[in-house]
Design a protein around this motif. Sequence first.
Motif, short mmCIF file in Angstrom:
data_model
loop_
_atom_site.label_atom_id
_atom_site.label_comp_id
_atom_site.label_asym_id
_atom_site.label_seq_id
_atom_site.Cartn_x
_atom_site.Cartn_y
_atom_site.Cartn_z
N VAL A 199 0.84 -1.20 0.00
CA VAL A 199 0.00 0.00 0.00
C VAL A 199 0.88 1.26 0.00
O VAL A 199 0.61 2.22 -0.73
N GLN A 200 1.96 1.24 0.78
CA GLN A 200 2.89 2.36 0.79
C GLN A 200 3.55 2.54 -0.57
O GLN A 200 3.74 3.66 -1.05
N LEU A 201 3.89 1.41 -1.19
CA LEU A 201 4.50 1.46 -2.52
C LEU A 201 3.52 2.04 -3.53
O LEU A 201 3.90 2.86 -4.39
N LEU A 202 2.25 1.69 -3.41
CA LEU A 202 1.24 2.19 -4.32
C LEU A 202 1.01 3.69 -4.12
O LEU A 202 0.86 4.44 -5.09
N ILE A 203 0.99 4.13 -2.86
CA ILE A 203 0.84 5.56 -2.58
C ILE A 203 2.01 6.34 -3.17
O ILE A 203 1.82 7.42 -3.76
N ALA A 204 3.21 5.80 -3.03
CA ALA A 204 4.40 6.47 -3.59
C ALA A 204 4.30 6.56 -5.11
O ALA A 204 4.65 7.60 -5.71
N ARG A 205 3.81 5.50 -5.73
CA ARG A 205 3.65 5.51 -7.20
C ARG A 205 2.61 6.54 -7.61
O ARG A 205 2.85 7.35 -8.52
N TYR A 206 1.47 6.55 -6.96
CA TYR A 206 0.42 7.52 -7.27
C TYR A 206 0.89 8.95 -7.02
O TYR A 206 0.55 9.87 -7.78
N THR A 207 1.68 9.15 -5.99
CA THR A 207 2.18 10.49 -5.68
C THR A 207 3.12 10.99 -6.78
O THR A 207 3.06 12.15 -7.18
N ALA A 208 3.98 10.09 -7.27
CA ALA A 208 4.87 10.45 -8.37
C ALA A 208 4.08 10.81 -9.62
O ALA A 208 4.40 11.78 -10.33
N LEU A 209 3.03 10.05 -9.90
CA LEU A 209 2.19 10.34 -11.06
C LEU A 209 1.43 11.65 -10.90
O LEU A 209 1.30 12.43 -11.85
N ALA A 210 0.92 11.89 -9.68
CA ALA A 210 0.17 13.13 -9.43
C ALA A 210 1.08 14.35 -9.62
O ALA A 210 0.65 15.38 -10.16
N LYS A 211 2.32 14.23 -9.19
CA LYS A 211 3.28 15.33 -9.36
C LYS A 211 3.53 15.58 -10.84
O LYS A 211 3.60 16.73 -11.28
#
Length: 450
Positions: free
Chosen positions: A405-417
Amino acid sequence: MSPKCNHERLQFDVSPHAVDAGFVRPPLAKRAAATTSSGRVPDRNILTAHTHSESLFPGPLVLPADGLAIDPKEPPQSFRSWATEKLRNPVTRRRKTIYVAPVPEIDKELHSTVGKWTVPFVLQAPMKGGCNPPKAEQIREYLEAFYHPLPVKILPAEVRFVPWSEGKATKPSKQPQYIGLQVGNSVTRITTRRCPDEVYPQQLGLNDILDAAIDVLPDDAYALVMLTDHDLYEDEDDEFCCGRAYGSSRVAVVSSSRYHPLLDEVTGIEREHMWPFSHCEAYVQRMCRDAEPSGSNPKRRKTGLPLGPRATETDSAMAPVIQAGLAAPSPTSSPTALWFSRMARTVAHEVGHCFCLAHCSYYACVMQGTGGIIEDMRQPPYLCLVCLVKLTRAVGDVEKGVDEVQLLIARYTALAKFCETWKRVAMFAAYGAWLGKRIESLKATLASAE
């Protein structure tokens, strides 16, 4: 952006045409089971959580001429099927880099011929400063966010189209049958042909370019995607092909040619119903109605299915996604950015095949197959709940000990940026809002677990 359609109601399941085409979408329990390693229906708590997550994951539309309408029996790929696939290449610490080969330079001897093949016939000459094709560095940055945290690099070797002489000293012909693709010290023969629908002067053989990619795949590469601005074809019966991957060989090629915004009118693309507006209920109804044979009796159609789950735009979890897309400037104000958004989605799809992700039929998903360029514009840029589990597990193989879940949040955060820097494009503006909702939901999941 001021579209004629206000997208008041959204379609969350397949269209009525799906039944006519013979497509049956897996029910909720099977969709949830497809995300598990056992392949079995999960317990009630997991099923409830899955149901809640689906608010941002509509079903595939399956409109007339869509890929799933043409081939409705294409079997879906569950997580279990993906995990046990023998041809799947694992991501390792030594082999985890995704490489992007830039659009080939053109040798000066070929400028007067091959250099003109990237200009569609509707244009008299290449546009200067008004609409430029995507750049390799832009694609690299997007893939770096999409496949976070894997490294993505530009292929360091020189990539160039050169004359092909078959060992003889010959002058380039007006329309050479073969040209060479030089990548570093390797040169591969590329077959050319006249473009059958005459949108472009000439096309290049896609399979030849993939062969070149295989020959130059770096030792530390997980995958290599080659970019081109030239129109491509795969088989002699093809009119064109935007991209293809040899997944087990970890190579892909994608062309920008058919995504040229100035071809939209010729192609019949409705810009106001590109994703996320493709889920507009009125649009879905119109597309199904327009495809009915002239003089047919709607009462005798074997739909047997209403439009399915739908909601007003204001009470849907997709509401901020639609609103963000509507708030973006008109596509005509930034055609270069629009062109890039289309290319980025397809490159992510083709690289996905290198991770052994098959075409998806569980949800509207970036890994859906496509029946043509118009359907391409309707598909989302995100991975669905099933495909997401596959990629997260693949990446997790080199991120040992990291919570998924943490890995997924990090991925989504990179995409959102990334999306924030491109929010002048409706797709990226909407994608950014979609990512925000997903991050919010996942953080709430973590908080409740603690």
